[in-house]
Design a protein around this motif. Sequence first.
Motif: not given
Length: 127
Positions: A14-15, A17-18, A21-22, A29-30, A33
């Motif tokens: 999930a991280a 993918r996130a 995406e960012a 990204p954060e 993440v």
Amino acid sequence: MPPRRRTDPEQGRAALRAALEAVDAGEAPERAVLAAAVRFTLEELAVRHPGGSVEVRVPPFAAVQVVQGPRHTRGTPPAVVETDPLTWLQLAVGRLAFEDARAGGRVRASGERADLGELLPVTAPGT
């Protein structure tokens, strides 16, 4: 003995993918993440290619030892690969070839076994 996972694979995917995406949206990204995505992909590399002859470093988040061969116990390992987190993620999912990253100065690699080209990618971008 297989390497110990510190990142839950579901949370790691999930991280990842996130983070991707960012990046695709032109954003950074954060940090949390990005850290989770880096740790997950490094752990995935260590699971797929266990050993201790190459140390892969992605500061400031993590480092793993991989690839069968001479193992080091102190000091500098026989082979070291180091890169930044965003470059590592691109390598880990196959968006960037290892030889291109190395030629472009985005990866520093030294030692006899430091070519990770045949070991990458370690996961698909959508996983």
